[in-house]
Design a protein around this motif. Sequence first.
Motif, mmCIF file in Angstrom:
data_model
loop_
_atom_site.group_PDB
_atom_site.id
_atom_site.type_symbol
_atom_site.label_atom_id
_atom_site.label_comp_id
_atom_site.label_asym_id
_atom_site.label_seq_id
_atom_site.Cartn_x
_atom_site.Cartn_y
_atom_site.Cartn_z
ATOM 1 N N ASP A 279 0.820 -1.201 0.000
ATOM 2 C CA ASP A 279 0.000 0.000 0.000
ATOM 3 C C ASP A 279 0.864 1.265 0.000
ATOM 4 O O ASP A 279 1.872 1.350 0.708
ATOM 5 C CB ASP A 279 -0.901 -0.007 1.239
ATOM 6 C CG ASP A 279 -1.815 1.192 1.297
ATOM 7 O OD1 ASP A 279 -2.830 1.201 0.592
ATOM 8 O OD2 ASP A 279 -1.483 2.136 2.045
ATOM 9 N N ASP A 280 0.478 2.255 -0.790
ATOM 10 C CA ASP A 280 1.262 3.482 -0.917
ATOM 11 C C ASP A 280 1.441 4.207 0.412
ATOM 12 O O ASP A 280 2.491 4.814 0.663
ATOM 13 C CB ASP A 280 0.609 4.428 -1.930
ATOM 14 C CG ASP A 280 0.798 3.977 -3.369
ATOM 15 O OD1 ASP A 280 1.676 3.118 -3.603
ATOM 16 O OD2 ASP A 280 0.073 4.469 -4.252
ATOM 17 N N LYS A 282 1.746 2.902 3.314
ATOM 18 C CA LYS A 282 2.778 2.202 4.082
ATOM 19 C C LYS A 282 4.159 2.469 3.504
ATOM 20 O O LYS A 282 5.137 2.609 4.246
ATOM 21 C CB LYS A 282 2.477 0.696 4.105
ATOM 22 C CG LYS A 282 1.195 0.362 4.868
ATOM 23 C CD LYS A 282 0.890 -1.129 4.846
ATOM 24 C CE LYS A 282 -0.369 -1.428 5.650
ATOM 25 N NZ LYS A 282 -0.721 -2.871 5.625
#
Length: 337
Positions: A279-280, A282
Amino acid sequence: MKRTTKRLFSALLAFVLLMSVTACGANTAADGSAEEGSKSADGFPEKQVTIIMPWSLGGGPDTIARQIASYGEKYLGVPVIVENKTGGAGTIAMAAALQAADDGYSMIVANGPLFSLTPSFQNVNYSIDDITPLIGMREVEFVVLSNPGKSGIETLDQLKEYAASGKTIKYATTGGPGNDSYTMISVLFKRLGLPAEAVPYDGGQDAINALVGGHVDIAIGSPPVYRDYVKSGELACLGTFIPDGIEVDGIGRIPSFKEQGIDAEFIGMDYFAVRSTVDDAKKKVLTEFIQNVYADPDFQKFMSEMGMKAWDGTEVEILQKIDEQSKAMVDYITLLE
């Protein structure tokens, strides 16, 4: 009426104080060390983060990664550990990183040759699209070294004389075919036209230990692993693949092989990456963690004392360097085939 007004004022004041305390708690962890800005909206990370390391203990990237990991609690709010998975010119570690869950709890320290070089020597089951570079770690300044006390070699001319006497030069590399250090030092001997035999080791420190012990005649390394040996006079620098030469604290200037008339140049890099499907949000948390470490005065002091400098290259810069490296390696790959 006055009493009612006082009660309302007291209640309002208590509410303001309560909100102030709550806001402070949102910015600081229980131990006062980790800021909430280090976490994503869903509270990531909530547990230990692992950095997968393709190379052995004591080498340049391992040394830097372990120092960065020591700041996990301070800037990320959770422990960060380094897990060494050596072998296969980095492909074993890459396989482990791509098999790990894409939840952001696993990073890998990668280099350019995993994509620009290794696929030309090995069958790999990954591509650059499988990872997202987060931030650079360092630009790699490979230096070729000798042990004058064991071999009598202290210059390139003495290296040539050594070979002319009928001896086969044994040289230590970090990894085998597909690894950048293996490729560049092999290219050097090809360009010099000298008989030489590669002796692969898992990491830079292992290669330097072999040179210090007299088990090999020549080795390749980066500043963290060879610096003290050169400062003490135990090892000598024959040259670097950095085209303009390099300046190393405590040693002075090391000339490039290009300056010495040899067509062998290379600027490597190490960087942090995750699976591209992470996920971006993260990815952003992990990148900011490392950026915070790089800005820490104690970390900067550590890097300076090791003769290194952190490289905060962006995803775009890293991918561009990999592309440039891929094109530059074509001639070297052909030379070694």
